[in-house]
Design an enzyme around this catalytic site. Structure first.
Site, short mmCIF file in Angstrom:
data_model
loop_
_atom_site.label_atom_id
_atom_site.label_comp_id
_atom_site.label_asym_id
_atom_site.label_seq_id
_atom_site.Cartn_x
_atom_site.Cartn_y
_atom_site.Cartn_z
N ASP A 51 0.89 -1.33 0.06
CA ASP A 51 -0.02 0.01 0.15
C ASP A 51 0.77 1.07 0.18
OD1 ASP A 51 -2.77 0.54 -0.40
OD2 ASP A 51 -3.06 1.33 1.62
N GLU A 92 -0.23 10.76 5.29
CA GLU A 92 -0.40 9.00 5.02
C GLU A 92 0.97 8.46 4.77
OE1 GLU A 92 -4.20 8.30 3.38
OE2 GLU A 92 -3.25 6.59 2.18
N GLU A 144 -11.11 6.16 -2.39
CA GLU A 144 -11.15 6.70 -1.06
C GLU A 144 -12.11 5.77 -0.23
OE1 GLU A 144 -8.47 7.65 -0.16
OE2 GLU A 144 -8.04 9.72 -0.21
N GLU A 214 -9.47 -3.20 -6.42
CA GLU A 214 -9.42 -2.84 -4.96
C GLU A 214 -9.49 -4.47 -4.34
OE1 GLU A 214 -8.58 -0.53 -2.86
OE2 GLU A 214 -8.37 1.14 -4.10
C1 LIG Z 1 -5.20 0.06 -2.62
C2 LIG Z 1 -5.79 1.52 -1.98
N1 LIG Z 1 -6.68 2.06 -2.01
C3 LIG Z 1 -7.40 3.15 -1.43
C4 LIG Z 1 -6.52 3.81 -0.56
C5 LIG Z 1 -7.12 4.84 0.38
N2 LIG Z 1 -6.11 6.13 0.01
C6 LIG Z 1 -5.36 3.06 -0.42
N3 LIG Z 1 -4.41 3.58 0.37
N4 LIG Z 1 -4.76 1.83 -0.91
#
Ligand SMILES: Cc1ncc(CN)c(N)n1
Length: 225
Positions: A51, A92, A144, A214
């Protein structure tokens, strides 16, 4: 009001139509295992490393969205909402670095997996000036919203999320992030209401693709690819 029938907004309509896929993305076995406390910590570390790579690619996409809002939006406040989102992404990135060091995940030697590379490439394709603002902002909302919905569920009633993972869930599951996602949804709905049929169809196809990406992204936590 008696007799008045409220028209369903576009995104609500899509979420009903594609409810199965949306639920697969937002109630994935990985996040459900966080919620019920059975999570395999090596899966969590795999997700963390992947991520971080994704978020680094998400920032230029968000920057391209800001530029599109500036050029194409009919409402000045969109820019402030997106800028707020970019500021949150700055936090983040720092959080991922701290969290990785806490868990002993070496970010510099984390290799992006196939599903991640494909998702990042897709994000890059959305930075093109040929992609309309309405499409891009709808994509931004969907990306999001999946995290918001998934991680809020890990904190909701009945959850047994381990103490050491609560901060992760709070990051996307907190009320402020929930409000931010609803604001993005309102922007996307407002734009979609005013859009031509072909743009609306393109945006719907985009949401479906994102939900699929996702799901593939969560699947990487299994470490089979
Ligand atoms: C795969 C993914 N999708 C969404 C997000 C949210 N910003 C994330 N951090 N990573």
């Amino acid at each position: 009001m008696e007799g008045a029938k409220k028209e369903m907004l576009m995104i609500e309509k899509w979420l009903n139509q594609h409810n199965e896929l949306y639920t697969t993305a937002t109630r994935h076995p990985f996040t459900l295992s966080i919620r019920d406390g059975s999570v395999d910590l090596s899966a969590f570390k795999r997700w963390l490393g992947q991520d971080y790579i994704f978020v680094r690619a998400f920032v230029p996409f968000a920057a391209s969205l800001l530029l599109k809002a500036w050029k194409e939006s009919d409402d000045d406040s969109d820019i402030e909402v997106i800028l707020g989102g970019i500021a949150a992404l700055n936090d983040e990135v720092s959080w991922f670095k701290r969290e990785a060091s806490k868990w002993g995940v070496l970010l510099s030697s984390t290799v992006p997996q196939k599903a991640n590379l494909e998702y990042c490439r897709f994000l890059e394709s959305l930075t093109s000036p040929e992609v309309e603002y309405t499409i891009a902002v709808t994509a931004f909302w969907a990306i999001e919203a999946v995290y918001q919905e998934s991680y809020a569920h890990c904190l909701a009633d009945g959850s047994k999320t381990p103490e050491e993972l609560k901060e992760t869930c709070q990051r996307w599951g907190n009320d402020g992030f929930g409000q931010y996602c609803r604001t993005l949804q309102n922007i996307a709905n407002r734009r979609l209401e005013k859009s031509r049929e072909d743009i609306v169809s393109k945006a719907e196809a985009m949401v479906i693709r994102i939900l699929e990406y996702e799901v593939e992204f969560w699947n990487m936590s299994r470490g089979e690819t």
